[in-house]
Design a protein around this motif. Structure first.
Motif, PDB file in Angstrom:
ATOM      1  N   GLY A 127       0.806  -1.211   0.000  1.00  0.00           N
ATOM      2  CA  GLY A 127       0.000   0.000   0.000  1.00  0.00           C
ATOM      3  C   GLY A 127       0.837   1.256   0.000  1.00  0.00           C
ATOM      4  O   GLY A 127       0.520   2.233  -0.699  1.00  0.00           O
ATOM      5  N   ALA A 128       1.918   1.251   0.793  1.00  0.00           N
ATOM      6  CA  ALA A 128       2.785   2.426   0.851  1.00  0.00           C
ATOM      7  C   ALA A 128       3.463   2.673  -0.491  1.00  0.00           C
ATOM      8  O   ALA A 128       3.563   3.821  -0.953  1.00  0.00           O
ATOM      9  CB  ALA A 128       3.828   2.245   1.960  1.00  0.00           C
ATOM     10  N   LEU A 129       3.914   1.611  -1.146  1.00  0.00           N
ATOM     11  CA  LEU A 129       4.551   1.764  -2.450  1.00  0.00           C
ATOM     12  C   LEU A 129       3.554   2.260  -3.491  1.00  0.00           C
ATOM     13  O   LEU A 129       3.906   3.059  -4.369  1.00  0.00           O
ATOM     14  CB  LEU A 129       5.151   0.423  -2.883  1.00  0.00           C
ATOM     15  N   ASP A 130       2.312   1.824  -3.387  1.00  0.00           N
ATOM     16  CA  ASP A 130       1.288   2.200  -4.370  1.00  0.00           C
ATOM     17  C   ASP A 130       0.649   3.560  -4.100  1.00  0.00           C
ATOM     18  O   ASP A 130      -0.132   4.047  -4.917  1.00  0.00           O
ATOM     19  CB  ASP A 130       0.203   1.131  -4.429  1.00  0.00           C
ATOM     20  N   GLY A 131       0.935   4.163  -2.919  1.00  0.00           N
ATOM     21  CA  GLY A 131       0.470   5.526  -2.683  1.00  0.00           C
ATOM     22  C   GLY A 131      -0.671   5.716  -1.702  1.00  0.00           C
ATOM     23  O   GLY A 131      -1.334   6.761  -1.719  1.00  0.00           O
ATOM     24  N   VAL A 132      -0.917   4.762  -0.811  1.00  0.00           N
ATOM     25  CA  VAL A 132      -2.047   4.912   0.105  1.00  0.00           C
ATOM     26  C   VAL A 132      -1.884   6.118   1.034  1.00  0.00           C
ATOM     27  O   VAL A 132      -2.884   6.778   1.372  1.00  0.00           O
ATOM     28  CB  VAL A 132      -2.279   3.621   0.931  1.00  0.00           C
TER      29      VAL A 132
END
Length: 249
Positions: A127-132
């Motif tokens: 999620g952090a890598l994808d921008g959450v």
């Protein structure tokens, strides 16, 4: 044993808490305040634990989502009938308490005190890598928050020394951005150690919010206080509890 609640002065005076596993009704591998409805713990016991958290936050119920390791954000006003698939929530509705479940991933609580907007995110590596985290900030701004008034705090999460990963994990981050190499330390052989909270802080600071911090508690290294998916896996336990983090206006 009474409930233990960790907090941050950065979010004050907004009411919030990163709850540890202390003070719950669960037993066995779930011993303590297991709030994970998706665990194999007894539903009635989990309900008791969640009710204790709601009482501590002075609300009748806790708003929640169906977490799926995405970058999606749900806007909550308290009238929702079902669980939305998402990994973050925002609200500007007084009295609504946003709750996030974790067991090594980052629980991140957000607040704009001036404009009365809050957020909560479940930010694992995916999620952090994808921008959450950035998406949570944008969703708060859509509700009236100001970027330079938003603060964010990362609660108990797995630390770098406990987060060993393989070369394919490193490759995924490096293919996204070669600068991500600074979040990895060399381990034994082809293994690396990933710094999840440092990565989360970097994403938050790049979002140009007012301030962000990690409260510096490692879930893996403190079994008396925190549940940990990775620790449970290493110990070959059948399941694991989930920690809860909550914020309300």
């Amino acid at each position: 044993m009474s409930i233990e609640i960790l907090s941050s002065a950065l979010l004050s005076p907004v009411r919030h808490g990163f709850f540890t596993r202390k003070g719950g009704a669960s037993s066995g591998v779930f011993a303590g305040l297991n709030c994970g409805t998706g665990s194999s713990d007894q539903k009635e016991i989990v309900d008791i634990n969640r009710a204790r958290v709601a009482k501590a936050m002075d609300v009748a119920q806790l708003a929640r989502i169906y977490q799926v390791h995405s970058a999606d954000v749900a806007t909550i006003d308290g009238s929702e009938d079902g669980l939305e698939k998402a990994d973050a929530m925002v609200t500007a509705t007084p009295g609504v308490a946003l709750s996030i479940l974790t067991a090594d991933c980052q629980p991140v609580l957000f607040a704009d005190r001036m404009n009365g907007v809050i957020g909560a995110a479940h930010a694992g590596w995916r999620g952090a890598l994808d921008g959450v985290l950035e998406n949570t900030v944008e969703a708060m701004i859509a509700l009236g928050a100001a970027r330079d008034e938003i603060v964010a705090v990362i609660g108990p999460t797995i630390s770098q020394r406990a987060y060993e990963v393989g070369p394919e994990f490193l490759d995924e981050f490096m293919s996204a951005d070669p600068e991500h190499g600074r979040f990895f330390a060399q381990g034994n052989g082809d293994r690396y150690h990933f710094d999840l909270p440092a990565f989360g802080l970097s994403r938050l600071r790049n979002a140009r919010i007012a301030d962000a911090e990690w409260i510096r508690h490692c879930t893996y290294s403190d079994p008396a206080r925190f549940y940990s998916y990775r620790r449970a896996t290493h110990h070959k336990e059948a399941d694991y509890g989930r920690l809860i983090s909550v914020i309300r206006i």
